[in-house]
Design an enzyme around this catalytic site. Structure first.
Site, PDB file in Angstrom:
ATOM      1  CB  SER A 262      -1.103   0.220   1.304  1.00 60.51           C
ATOM      2  OG  SER A 262      -0.156   0.403   2.543  1.00 60.51           O
TER       3      SER A 262
ATOM      4  CE  LYS B 199      -3.404   1.774   4.602  1.00 65.10           C
ATOM      5  NZ  LYS B 199      -2.233   0.266   4.483  1.00 65.10           N
TER       6      LYS B 199
END
Length: 158
Positions: A75, A113
């Site tokens: 990600s 993230k």
């Protein structure tokens, strides 16, 4: 026993993270051993699992409360953080908007993230356009630290 050669990259200040990596030399004689505290998901959050392992990193990558985590997932590829990398983390309890952070969700799961504070809560944004953001309330997350460096297997760094 095979030895793994690592290439180290340090985050340069005041640049977007995707452009802010500078390769640094690693002199084993001036390295410092830090905890390799476990894994962090660069994808869907995973349960916290700790480790007693350590990793030797260049002393210039160490600040006051530094540890490392093994990245699992894709990600964060647009920030040049890949599956299998080891990220060097500076323990902090807060992050600026847009910082790449290790975040604990509901005291159970961790993820890597970009963190954005919005009107209705927090957005955990992957750096991979094929993956969706995670939206949570402020009270659901706890910042564990910020990414300050990356260690990557030399054969994957080329």
């Amino acid at each position: 026993m095979t030895t793994v050669t690592l290439q180290f990259f340090q985050r340069l200040p005041n640049l977007p993270i995707a452009e802010s990596w500078a390769a640094i030399d690693h002199d084993p004689d001036s390295s410092v051993e830090i905890p390799l505290a476990g894994s962090v998901s660069a994808g869907m959050p995973i349960e916290v699992c700790s480790s007693d392992a350590t990793i030797h990193v260049p002393s210039r990558m160490i600040r006051r409360n530094t540890y490392a985590l093994q990245v699992r997932g894709n990600s964060m590829i647009d920030c040049n953080i890949f599956d299998g990398d080891v990220i060097i983390i500076e323990r902090q309890e807060s992050a600026e908007n847009g910082e790449t952070a290790v975040v604990m969700i509901n005291d159970q799961e961790v993820t890597l993230k970009k963190l954005y504070i919005e009107k209705n809560g927090v957005r955990l944004q992957p750096a991979n356009t094929s993956m969706p953001a995670i939206y949570l309330r402020n009270s659901d997350i706890r910042v564990l630290g910020l990414v300050m460096g990356v260690a990557r297997r030399a054969e994957m760094a080329a």
